[in-house]
Scaffold this active site. Structure first.
Site, PDB file in Angstrom:
ATOM      1  N   HIS A  79      14.825  21.124  18.813  1.00 32.02           N
ATOM      2  CA  HIS A  79      14.486  19.687  18.838  1.00 32.02           C
ATOM      3  C   HIS A  79      13.644  19.295  17.633  1.00 32.02           C
ATOM      4  CE1 HIS A  79      12.524  15.940  19.973  1.00 32.02           C
ATOM      5  NE2 HIS A  79      11.355  16.557  20.013  1.00 32.02           N
ATOM      6  N   PHE A  80      12.574  20.050  17.388  1.00 33.98           N
ATOM      7  CA  PHE A  80      11.682  19.502  16.366  1.00 33.98           C
ATOM      8  C   PHE A  80      12.168  19.742  14.938  1.00 33.98           C
ATOM      9  CE2 PHE A  80       8.969  23.352  17.385  1.00 33.98           C
ATOM     10  CZ  PHE A  80       8.948  23.921  16.127  1.00 33.98           C
ATOM     11  N   HIS A  81      13.103  20.672  14.763  1.00 33.18           N
ATOM     12  CA  HIS A  81      13.672  20.748  13.411  1.00 33.18           C
ATOM     13  C   HIS A  81      14.634  19.586  13.181  1.00 33.18           C
ATOM     14  CE1 HIS A  81      11.849  24.727  13.306  1.00 33.18           C
ATOM     15  NE2 HIS A  81      11.926  24.599  12.001  1.00 33.18           N
TER      16      HIS A  81
ATOM     17  N   TYR B 217       4.424  10.720  15.394  1.00 31.35           N
ATOM     18  CA  TYR B 217       4.770   9.379  14.891  1.00 31.35           C
ATOM     19  C   TYR B 217       4.041   9.090  13.583  1.00 31.35           C
ATOM     20  CZ  TYR B 217       7.151   9.418  19.196  1.00 31.35           C
ATOM     21  OH  TYR B 217       7.994   9.817  20.192  1.00 31.35           O
TER      22      TYR B 217
ATOM     23  N   ARG C 134      10.484  30.749  22.566  1.00 30.47           N
ATOM     24  CA  ARG C 134      10.038  30.464  21.207  1.00 30.47           C
ATOM     25  C   ARG C 134       8.724  31.193  20.969  1.00 30.47           C
ATOM     26  NH1 ARG C 134       6.771  24.685  21.401  1.00 30.47           N
ATOM     27  NH2 ARG C 134       6.481  25.135  19.211  1.00 30.47           N
ATOM     28  N   ARG C 135       8.332  31.291  19.730  1.00 27.12           N
ATOM     29  CA  ARG C 135       7.012  31.766  19.341  1.00 27.12           C
ATOM     30  C   ARG C 135       6.634  33.131  19.897  1.00 27.12           C
ATOM     31  NH1 ARG C 135       2.800  26.757  19.835  1.00 27.12           N
ATOM     32  NH2 ARG C 135       3.028  26.120  17.692  1.00 27.12           N
TER      33      ARG C 135
ATOM     34  N   HIS D  52       0.901  14.521  20.189  1.00 28.87           N
ATOM     35  CA  HIS D  52       2.139  13.740  20.221  1.00 28.87           C
ATOM     36  C   HIS D  52       2.113  12.535  19.291  1.00 28.87           C
ATOM     37  CE1 HIS D  52       6.214  13.119  21.353  1.00 28.87           C
ATOM     38  NE2 HIS D  52       5.924  11.846  21.278  1.00 28.87           N
TER      39      HIS D  52
HETATM   40 FE1  HAS Z   1       9.382  15.514  20.266  1.00 25.85          FE
HETATM   41  C1  HAS Z   1       8.156  18.489  21.529  1.00 25.85           C
HETATM   42  C2  HAS Z   1       9.779  14.311  23.428  1.00 25.85           C
HETATM   43  C3  HAS Z   1      10.474  12.503  18.999  1.00 25.85           C
HETATM   44  C4  HAS Z   1       8.375  16.476  17.130  1.00 25.85           C
HETATM   45  N1  HAS Z   1       8.474  17.171  19.482  1.00 25.85           N
HETATM   46  C5  HAS Z   1       8.076  18.294  20.166  1.00 25.85           C
HETATM   47  C6  HAS Z   1       7.512  19.230  19.248  1.00 25.85           C
HETATM   48  C7  HAS Z   1       7.538  18.634  18.011  1.00 25.85           C
HETATM   49  C8  HAS Z   1       8.152  17.346  18.169  1.00 25.85           C
HETATM   50  C9  HAS Z   1       7.007  19.224  16.715  1.00 25.85           C
HETATM   51  O1  HAS Z   1       8.742  14.959  26.231  1.00 25.85           O
HETATM   52  C10 HAS Z   1       7.018  20.625  19.593  1.00 25.85           C
HETATM   53  C11 HAS Z   1       5.547  20.654  19.817  1.00 25.85           C
HETATM   54  C12 HAS Z   1       5.104  22.080  20.061  1.00 25.85           C
HETATM   55  O2  HAS Z   1       4.910  22.811  19.079  1.00 25.85           O
HETATM   56  O3  HAS Z   1       5.011  22.489  21.226  1.00 25.85           O
HETATM   57  N2  HAS Z   1      10.058  13.757  21.074  1.00 25.85           N
HETATM   58  C13 HAS Z   1      10.160  13.480  22.382  1.00 25.85           C
HETATM   59  C14 HAS Z   1      10.714  12.139  22.558  1.00 25.85           C
HETATM   60  C15 HAS Z   1      10.908  11.632  21.294  1.00 25.85           C
HETATM   61  C16 HAS Z   1      10.475  12.652  20.376  1.00 25.85           C
HETATM   62  C17 HAS Z   1      11.024  11.443  23.840  1.00 25.85           C
HETATM   63  N3  HAS Z   1       9.435  14.660  18.439  1.00 25.85           N
HETATM   64  C18 HAS Z   1       9.903  13.402  18.135  1.00 25.85           C
HETATM   65  C19 HAS Z   1       9.704  13.137  16.746  1.00 25.85           C
HETATM   66  C20 HAS Z   1       9.099  14.252  16.215  1.00 25.85           C
HETATM   67  C21 HAS Z   1       8.944  15.196  17.297  1.00 25.85           C
HETATM   68  C22 HAS Z   1      10.100  11.854  16.051  1.00 25.85           C
HETATM   69  C23 HAS Z   1       8.656  14.550  14.833  1.00 25.85           C
HETATM   70  C24 HAS Z   1       8.692  13.715  13.847  1.00 25.85           C
HETATM   71  N4  HAS Z   1       9.058  16.262  22.109  1.00 25.85           N
HETATM   72  C25 HAS Z   1       9.211  15.569  23.274  1.00 25.85           C
HETATM   73  C26 HAS Z   1       8.699  16.379  24.387  1.00 25.85           C
HETATM   74  C27 HAS Z   1       8.225  17.558  23.844  1.00 25.85           C
HETATM   75  C28 HAS Z   1       8.473  17.462  22.418  1.00 25.85           C
HETATM   76  C29 HAS Z   1       8.669  16.029  25.825  1.00 25.85           C
HETATM   77  C30 HAS Z   1       7.549  18.721  24.595  1.00 25.85           C
HETATM   78  C31 HAS Z   1       8.531  19.660  25.106  1.00 25.85           C
HETATM   79  C32 HAS Z   1       7.895  20.911  25.665  1.00 25.85           C
HETATM   80  O4  HAS Z   1       8.170  21.225  26.838  1.00 25.85           O
HETATM   81  O5  HAS Z   1       7.148  21.610  24.964  1.00 25.85           O
HETATM   82  C33 HAS Z   1      11.430  10.238  20.981  1.00 25.85           C
HETATM   83  O6  HAS Z   1      10.520   9.562  20.136  1.00 25.85           O
HETATM   84  C34 HAS Z   1      12.784  10.265  20.378  1.00 25.85           C
HETATM   85  C35 HAS Z   1      13.389   8.874  20.256  1.00 25.85           C
HETATM   86  C36 HAS Z   1      14.502   8.874  19.257  1.00 25.85           C
HETATM   87  C37 HAS Z   1      15.699   8.363  19.433  1.00 25.85           C
HETATM   88  C38 HAS Z   1      16.745   8.497  18.328  1.00 25.85           C
HETATM   89  C39 HAS Z   1      17.038   7.199  17.604  1.00 25.85           C
HETATM   90  C40 HAS Z   1      18.017   7.458  16.522  1.00 25.85           C
HETATM   91  C41 HAS Z   1      17.920   6.946  15.257  1.00 25.85           C
HETATM   92  C42 HAS Z   1      18.968   7.301  14.253  1.00 25.85           C
HETATM   93  C43 HAS Z   1      20.030   6.213  14.187  1.00 25.85           C
HETATM   94  C44 HAS Z   1      21.039   6.564  13.191  1.00 25.85           C
HETATM   95  C45 HAS Z   1      21.628   5.667  12.369  1.00 25.85           C
HETATM   96  C46 HAS Z   1      22.564   6.202  11.358  1.00 25.85           C
HETATM   97  C47 HAS Z   1      21.338   4.217  12.366  1.00 25.85           C
HETATM   98  C48 HAS Z   1      16.100   7.686  20.675  1.00 25.85           C
HETATM   99  C49 HAS Z   1      16.835   6.006  14.819  1.00 25.85           C
HETATM  100  C50 HAS Z   1      23.898   5.544  11.435  1.00 25.85           C
HETATM  101  C51 HAS Z   1      24.520   5.825  10.113  1.00 25.85           C
HETATM  102  C52 HAS Z   1      25.798   6.060   9.905  1.00 25.85           C
HETATM  103  C53 HAS Z   1      26.255   6.079   8.559  1.00 25.85           C
HETATM  104  C54 HAS Z   1      26.785   6.329  10.982  1.00 25.85           C
END
Ligand code: HAS
Length: 568
Positions: free
Chosen positions: A379-381, A229, A442-443, A225
């Site tokens: 999610h991860f894409h 980051y 998946r997978r 995990h």
């Molecule tokens: Fe995840 C599974 C929970 C973030 C990647 N994640 C995965 C897997 C990958 C992955 C590769 O709790 C699969 C692993 C596998 O092969 O089995 N993930 C989270 C949570 C976050 C999160 C809570 N994941 C990421 C990030 C990844 C990533 C970042 C890659 C870089 N994830 C999980 C969980 C699993 C999981 C479980 C396991 C599930 C299972 O059962 O297998 C958090 O960090 C996310 C927080 C993000 C936000 C979004 C903030 C939004 C932003 C954009 C703002 C936009 C603006 C634009 C400002 C709250 C910053 C405005 C502009 C205009 C012009 C309008």
């Protein structure tokens, strides 16, 4: 932060090494992306094997995951870190350390590539047992990781000398961001090293017959995990420093940005059990603790969303925007001279959904519905395949251009790439997620019996979602082909500026930045909290994993009979 127009001239050896660091992974990613597209076609039944080269499903999926999620991201983290350290600290890298690091990473990648290409390592990017690879796969991966440690170690003398010369200044924000990124990386690769050196390599060499699967998986997710980051934070460095300036404004608060990086340091590691909610052997209490901390790790991303939205609004208003949302239209969305704006904005728009779906995954009860389904791939894409991949594409091209002195060619095409990719992702990921909610795993190719109307396993709803995902995959593939076209046109162009001059435009902070005495300018207290949280959250789960040794013989998904009999 102060804005600077000064460039930094990279020494010839480091320039050559950095060109390798950005070019080699992009060449490999051609194979990685190709296999991603082939996966979508195969799952939709358009082709009958996992690639036109006839690779099996798991071999193609391994190449896709390992190249895109491990090789590309590690090379990019090191290359971008090397650039940030030299540019902001205004010091050259130590040549022999740099050469050792790049050499180890390249050799490690090539060693790991051989068994993957020969079909002797169909273990996917998570390589957890009982899937078993040829020892060369693990040895190559180890060299890649250790090479990145060497790069990190090489930055420390530069940091020390800068701090001695600048006692009254906090570290530049970009440097601090990359330092936090690599501290997280170093901490989380320790459990990986234990898993690979003491469990997987001896097992794969045949020195031991069986392996403690819960322990191996726990060590993997201890690493796995925080790994995400390590992928994400270089993108955040670019969003916080380059994007606000290139968009025509300032960073709303460098202080808040520093706090966000430090919150990642404390929250990104003690959360790995959220990948193991469904696994027996771990106490519910510790799964709950990891779930709670997972919600903690979303906080710095929410902060980032607000800080960046405020910074972009400020930029839009400075460009003459009126009204509540007028700033959105005023941003330089399609400015070919500032391609990183396009690569950043498209990535951020994707990450809104990527982040929110992460919170769904993190919720223990909801996770029971979506674990191991297409929802996770969706999610991860939208995370690693969205903001992370796009920033890597945009910044790699930029670095290549600066290091070779060749201006980017096809600038209009270049800014089209991220938006086209975003459209592809917004077709692919929701399709995978809906499929996942409908139970599509998946997978697994499951013999793809759900595609056959005469089969009792036939599922029309999964066929529809698989087709939509394949259309999304085709759009993403097209975007990537255009990107490669831009890269080739850039290589073919004559150099027009001096090669090896690094330049990052850097936003000033609208609100006061930290001083050296501010809590957000000091790493040690945060590192201490991080280590305490790691020890507390993993002490019991590791013991529980040790107590439940579910040893199993090696297993191949392509040939689902045990490859080796367990010693009686
Ligand atoms: Fe995840 C599974 C929970 C973030 C990647 N994640 C995965 C897997 C990958 C992955 C590769 O709790 C699969 C692993 C596998 O092969 O089995 N993930 C989270 C949570 C976050 C999160 C809570 N994941 C990421 C990030 C990844 C990533 C970042 C890659 C870089 N994830 C999980 C969980 C699993 C999981 C479980 C396991 C599930 C299972 O059962 O297998 C958090 O960090 C996310 C927080 C993000 C936000 C979004 C903030 C939004 C932003 C954009 C703002 C936009 C603006 C634009 C400002 C709250 C910053 C405005 C502009 C205009 C012009 C309008």
């Amino acid at each position: 932060m102060t804005s600077t127009r000064e460039t930094f001239q990279v020494a010839p050896l480091s320039r050559t090494l950095m060109i390798i660091e950005v070019t080699l992974p992009i060449i490999l990613v051609v194979l990685g992306i190709y296999h991603g597209f082939m996966q979508t076609l195969y799952r939709a039944g358009v082709i009958q094997s996992s690639s036109f080269a006839g690779l099996n499903y798991y071999q193609g999926l391994t190449l896709h995951g390992v190249i895109n999620a491990v090789v590309l991201t590690t090379f990019f983290g090191v290359a971008f870190g090397n650039a940030v350290m030299q540019f902001y600290l205004r010091r050259p890298l130590i040549g022999w350390v740099h050469a050792t690091s790049t050499g180890m990473m390249v050799v490690g990648t090539l060693i790991a590539a051989v068994p993957m290409l020969l079909g002797l390592a169909d273990v996917l990017y998570t390589f957890y047992p009982p899937l078993k690879a040829h020892p060369a796969f693990y040895i190559g991966a180890t060299l890649l990781v250790v090479g990145s440690w060497v790069a990190f170690a090489g930055w420390i003398p530069l940091l020390r000398s800068w701090m001695q010369e600048n006692p009254g200044r906090p570290l530049p924000l970009a440097v601090m961001g990359m330092l936090v990124t690599f501290i997280i990386w170093f901490l989380c690769t320790i459990p990986l090293a234990i898993e690979v050196l003491f469990m997987l390599i001896p097992w794969s060499l045949g020195w031991v017959d069986s392996i403690n699967i819960p322990m191996a998986r726990t060590l993997f997710w201890f690493f796995g995990h925080p790994l995400v980051y390590f992928w994400l934070l270089p993108a955040y460095v670019i969003y916080y420093t380059i994007l606000p300036k290139e968009a025509g404004g300032k960073l709303y608060s460098a202080y808040a940005a520093r706090l966000a990086f430090l919150l990642f340091l404390i929250f990104s590691i003690p959360v790995g059990l959220h990948h193991q909610y469904t696994e027996p052997g771990f106490d519910r209490f510790w799964k709950g603790v990891h779930a709670l901390l997972t919600f903690g790790v979303a906080i710095p991303s929410f902060m980032t969303a607000f800080t960046l939205a405020a910074s972009l609004e400020y930029a839009g208003v400075r460009r003459g925007a009126k009204g509540l949302f007028g700033w959105i239209g005023r941003l330089p969305w399609f400015d070919g001279e500032r391609p990183l704006v396009a690569y950043s904005l498209a990535g951020l728009l994707i990450f809104i959904m990527g982040g929110l779906t992460g919170l769904v995954n993190a919720s223990y009860n909801l996770n029971q519905t979506i674990h191991n389904t297409g929802f996770i791939s969706g999610h991860f894409h939208m995370t690693v395949g969205g903001p992370v991949f796009l920033i890597i594409l945009g910044m790699s091209l930029e670095l290549f251009s600066q290091l070779t002195g060749k201006p980017i060619r096809g600038r209009g095409w270049n800014v089209a790439v991220p938006y086209l990719w975003m459209m592809g992702i917004y077709l692919f990921s929701p399709a995978m997620m809906v499929g996942g909610l409908l139970g599509q795993p998946r997978r697994t190719n499951m013999g793809l019996s759900y595609l056959d109307p005469s089969s009792p396993h036939f599922r029309l709803d999964w066929v529809v979602t698989s087709y939509l995902a394949a259309i999304g995959g085709a759009v993403m593939f097209l975007a990537f082909l255009i990107y490669i076209g831009v890269w080739i046109a850039t290589i073919a162009a004559p150099a027009q500026q001096s090669a090896g001059e690094l330049y990052f435009s850097t936003a000033e902070s609208l609100h006061p930045d930290a001083t050296t005495t501010s809590i957000v300018a000091r790493l040690r207290p945060w590192l201490a909290i991080a280590i305490i949280l790691i020890l507390v959250s993993y002490w019991m789960p590791l013991q529980q994993a040790l107590r439940t040794p579910e040893n199993a013989p090696p297993y191949s998904p392509d040939n689902p009979t045990p490859l080796v009999q367990v010693r009686k």
